[in-house]
Design an enzyme around this catalytic site. Sequence first.
Site, PDB file in Angstrom:
ATOM      1  N   ASP A   1       1.016  -1.066   0.381  1.00 44.61           N
ATOM      2  CA  ASP A   1       0.261  -0.001  -0.009  1.00 44.61           C
ATOM      3  C   ASP A   1       0.744   0.797  -0.154  1.00 44.61           C
ATOM      4  OD1 ASP A   1      -1.961  -1.843   0.343  1.00 44.61           O
ATOM      5  OD2 ASP A   1      -1.686  -1.402   2.834  1.00 44.61           O
TER       6      ASP A   1
ATOM      7  N   GLU B   1     -11.715   1.170  -1.969  1.00 42.90           N
ATOM      8  CA  GLU B   1     -10.892   1.341  -1.181  1.00 42.90           C
ATOM      9  C   GLU B   1      -9.279   1.777  -1.430  1.00 42.90           C
ATOM     10  OE1 GLU B   1      -9.953  -2.092   0.626  1.00 42.90           O
ATOM     11  OE2 GLU B   1      -8.635  -3.500  -1.084  1.00 42.90           O
TER      12      GLU B   1
END
Length: 586
Positions: free
Chosen positions: A29, A198
């Site tokens: 991420d 997301e």
Amino acid sequence: MTAAETAPGTAPGTAGVYTNPVLNADWSDPDVVRVGDDFYLTASSFGRVPGLPLLHSRNLVDWTLVGHALERLEPEREFARPRHDCGVWAPSLRHHAGRFWIFWGDPDHGVFQVNAPDIRGPWTAPHLVKAGKGLIDPCPLWDEETGEAYLVHAWARSRSGIKNRLTGHRMRPDGTGLLDEGTVIVDGDRIPGWFTLEGPKLHRHDGWYWILAPAGSVETGWQGAFRSRAFFGPYEEKVVLEQKDTDVNGPHQGGWVRTASGEDWFLHFQQRGAYGRVVHLQPMRWGSDGWPVLGDAGAPVTTHPRPALPPQPPAAPTTDDDFPGGRFGRQWSWAANPREGWATQHAADGLRLTCVRSADAHDLRLLPSVLTQRFPGEPSVIEVELRLDSEEPGARAGLAVLGDAYRWIGLQRDADGTVHLVHRFAESVAEAERDADRPRPAPGGRARLRIETVPGARCRFSCVLGEGGPGDGPHPVGREFAATPWRWVGALLGLFALAPAGQGHAGTATFTRFPRRAPPGPLNPHVVVPPLVGPSRPSRPSRSGRREPTNEDQHAQQQRQRHSRAPDVRRRRPGGRARADRHRLR
């Protein structure tokens, strides 16, 4: 990394071209920011400590690890034990008002932030911006055009019962709190074919509010872009990066950065099983319709001309370690908040770990005192010398490949005082480990442990026992082992020392010389791996009282120089979920 090896972002013989991934390990991420001529990157660290790794580059291809922003995880007692898939999820890195800011979501506690005047700190203590279950992937925006501050976040269904939505807030300009209860600004359920929306990153560009957000799940998803003239919407959407006909599955979730000369680039991850989420760099431009175009017309590139930035020597996050003065490098992290005395500093080289007593000695996945680093994304040989100094019956220490299933090789003190080399494993559904090979005597309580990783994250264990010597090559131990990830985290390498539950100090184990190099043979015929030599000589005094120079490149060069001379019951564990729930259902 030896001189014969190639940095992850470099294609051999093509100095003006980079090759993906530029970070070939589990830097999950990623988000990136430019300050002046420097680029900085952070990534998810989940339940490992220290957390929030900080990487630096001048060219977006070659990265070094320069520190961490989070010394300990909070709430403190929640992370006294391993919670491998919890903790720090999908941080956002920004620079505002002369300070660096990192916001992240802890799915069990809420949105946190830390900030600092310099990337190397000092960083503030974690501040809880918004408490709540399932609040993940937050990203702030200080709007220079309006003077307003905003925050957007996603939702984890496992904690909140909500997913596939992005919620927006007005935020206090000092980043300490939110000014409203939040409004759903993008509802993925209303977009045909979109799910698991997301990881939003919030930007202001060309009169639009932009949200760059992935969808479609970790392994097979895509990168979306959303734009609106107003922060609270309405937003229109477009898919801007997806696998198409490439081998890069699920290319999504990352950060957009612009160079000083105006080039745009996008860093994102690719899920690669046990290797975790490796990082790719994509060119980015703006199409005639005003939407971003990533990669090669929306498909990820494997190779591409480098950014038009000043040249930088090949670099990658350090993995080797000589543990000078008993200190370990910043590439290592504990499986939970550490306690005093787990590692002992001393005058010589070598990592001296206390054999920590535990009632959970039967399962390494439950132990907080395991020191870990990322599993290598390319074939490698990992070695370490081990001396078991503890006289405690049942005390043991070793080198492990950790994940939902694990295997390790090391030394154990028996009840009669002898030391044996042991090789053990635990399946993903097992409550305790068992032997993977028969124990064998280890003269002098010494061994050189070795793991060779080959494509497919398969691991081959071997060792040299006792004093060793020239020509005494490594002896294979056990069968080949396929590394496995945790739920959201790639496999890890680990060093540990432990003892059965009881009273009193259980002694120590000493690890020395931890090199990681490319294997010999067809994968890299120029690298010669020398015969293994047991740790019979005393450790050399440390040249410095500090763990390593401030400049990470100097430390990496020092390490290379020092080594160039020789060369169906599903159980639930703390912080984890059943193996059956492998796919992301946030």
